[in-house]
Design an enzyme around this catalytic site. Structure first.
Site, PDB file in Angstrom:
ATOM      1  N   ASN A  45      10.842  30.462 -33.022  1.00 41.94           N
ATOM      2  CA  ASN A  45      10.499  31.871 -32.856  1.00 41.94           C
ATOM      3  C   ASN A  45       9.197  31.971 -32.061  1.00 41.94           C
ATOM      4  O   ASN A  45       8.269  31.181 -32.248  1.00 41.94           O
ATOM      5  CB  ASN A  45      10.424  32.619 -34.189  1.00 41.94           C
ATOM      6  CG  ASN A  45       9.546  31.988 -35.233  1.00 41.94           C
ATOM      7  OD1 ASN A  45       9.383  30.774 -35.280  1.00 41.94           O
ATOM      8  ND2 ASN A  45       8.960  32.807 -36.082  1.00 41.94           N
ATOM      9  N   GLU A  47       6.570  34.898 -31.173  1.00 42.21           N
ATOM     10  CA  GLU A  47       6.188  36.276 -31.471  1.00 42.21           C
ATOM     11  C   GLU A  47       5.334  36.856 -30.349  1.00 42.21           C
ATOM     12  O   GLU A  47       4.912  36.155 -29.425  1.00 42.21           O
ATOM     13  CB  GLU A  47       5.463  36.311 -32.828  1.00 42.21           C
ATOM     14  CG  GLU A  47       6.391  35.828 -33.939  1.00 42.21           C
ATOM     15  CD  GLU A  47       5.815  35.982 -35.332  1.00 42.21           C
ATOM     16  OE1 GLU A  47       4.597  36.181 -35.482  1.00 42.21           O
ATOM     17  OE2 GLU A  47       6.617  35.892 -36.284  1.00 42.21           O
ATOM     18  N   CYS A  56      13.752  35.175 -31.859  1.00 42.08           N
ATOM     19  CA  CYS A  56      14.010  34.273 -32.983  1.00 42.08           C
ATOM     20  C   CYS A  56      14.324  32.856 -32.486  1.00 42.08           C
ATOM     21  O   CYS A  56      14.731  32.664 -31.332  1.00 42.08           O
ATOM     22  CB  CYS A  56      15.198  34.754 -33.800  1.00 42.08           C
ATOM     23  SG  CYS A  56      14.948  36.301 -34.673  1.00 42.08           S
ATOM     24  N   GLU A  58      16.836  30.927 -33.296  1.00 42.60           N
ATOM     25  CA  GLU A  58      18.247  30.698 -32.975  1.00 42.60           C
ATOM     26  C   GLU A  58      18.553  31.146 -31.554  1.00 42.60           C
ATOM     27  O   GLU A  58      19.253  30.464 -30.799  1.00 42.60           O
ATOM     28  CB  GLU A  58      19.159  31.489 -33.922  1.00 42.60           C
ATOM     29  CG  GLU A  58      18.997  31.169 -35.388  1.00 42.60           C
ATOM     30  CD  GLU A  58      17.960  32.047 -36.063  1.00 42.60           C
ATOM     31  OE1 GLU A  58      16.852  32.216 -35.512  1.00 42.60           O
ATOM     32  OE2 GLU A  58      18.253  32.551 -37.147  1.00 42.60           O
ATOM     33  N   CYS A  90      20.776  37.556 -34.188  1.00 41.94           N
ATOM     34  CA  CYS A  90      21.118  36.161 -33.855  1.00 41.94           C
ATOM     35  C   CYS A  90      22.560  35.853 -34.213  1.00 41.94           C
ATOM     36  O   CYS A  90      23.227  35.089 -33.510  1.00 41.94           O
ATOM     37  CB  CYS A  90      20.162  35.205 -34.566  1.00 41.94           C
ATOM     38  SG  CYS A  90      18.502  35.268 -33.864  1.00 41.94           S
TER      39      CYS A  90
HETATM   40  N1  THU Z   1      13.012  34.841 -37.385  1.00 41.35           N
HETATM   41  C1  THU Z   1      13.749  33.857 -36.756  1.00 41.35           C
HETATM   42  O1  THU Z   1      13.228  33.100 -35.934  1.00 41.35           O
HETATM   43  N2  THU Z   1      15.065  33.761 -37.059  1.00 41.35           N
HETATM   44  C2  THU Z   1      15.714  34.572 -37.949  1.00 41.35           C
HETATM   45  O2  THU Z   1      16.933  34.487 -38.078  1.00 41.35           O
HETATM   46  C3  THU Z   1      14.958  35.515 -38.762  1.00 41.35           C
HETATM   47  C4  THU Z   1      13.568  35.779 -38.321  1.00 41.35           C
HETATM   48  C5  THU Z   1      11.593  34.972 -37.053  1.00 41.35           C
HETATM   49  C6  THU Z   1      11.260  36.223 -36.290  1.00 41.35           C
HETATM   50  C7  THU Z   1       9.813  36.432 -36.665  1.00 41.35           C
HETATM   51  O3  THU Z   1       9.013  35.678 -35.759  1.00 41.35           O
HETATM   52  C8  THU Z   1       9.677  35.811 -38.045  1.00 41.35           C
HETATM   53  O4  THU Z   1      10.833  35.020 -38.230  1.00 41.35           O
HETATM   54  C9  THU Z   1       9.583  36.840 -39.134  1.00 41.35           C
HETATM   55  O5  THU Z   1      10.587  37.761 -39.063  1.00 41.35           O
END
Ligand code: THU
Length: 129
Positions: A45, A47, A56, A58, A90
């Site tokens: 992920n 941000e 994300c 995935e 995702c």
């Molecule tokens: N996140 C993911 O990378 N994958 C997911 O399926 C759920 C959420 C990340 C997005 C964000 O950076 C952090 O988790 C909190 O939501």
């Protein structure tokens, strides 16, 4: 039974999780996606200060695979605190390339046992065009 591929994918997801850019949520996620030809693509992920631009783990992995010319996948490993399931966005992106896909959920803290779920179970009634 745990296959060699599954073991390697889990290790890859846990390792790449260390590269997550989770400055705002502090929730680091690592994904490792196996293509039919055996290649492994990883993602984290990433941000952003504007929050909504966050991607994300995935989707990072899927997009890396597609950019490398791979569109067929056999297994996904996802590592996070608690071993969460993929978010709705995702799931839909994964479903673009896979009618179904086994997903191994890994608790990076090591408290929960690994779980295996199926994409088709997580996303019944996916949108298709
Ligand atoms: N996140 C993911 O990378 N994958 C997911 O399926 C759920 C959420 C990340 C997005 C964000 O950076 C952090 O988790 C909190 O939501």
């Amino acid at each position: 039974m745990t296959t060699d591929l599954e073991t390697r994918l889990v290790e890859a997801a846990l390792a790449v999780r260390g590269q997550a850019y989770a400055r705002y949520s502090r929730f680091a996620v690592g994904a490792a996606l196996a293509a039919v030809d055996g290649q492994i693509f990883t993602g984290v992920n990433v941000e952003n200060a504007s929050y909504g631009l966050t991607i994300c783990a995935e989707r990072s992995a899927v997009f890396a695979a597609v950019a490398a010319g791979c569109r067929k996948f056999t297994l996904l490993a996802l590592a996070s605190d608690g071993g969460v399931t993929p978010c709705g966005a995702c799931r839909q992106v994964l479903a673009e390339f896979c009618d179904d896909l086994p997903i191994v959920l890994v608790d990076a803290l090591g408290h929960q046992p690994q779980q295996r779920v199926q994409l088709a179970q997580l996303l019944p009634g996916r949108f298709s065009f």
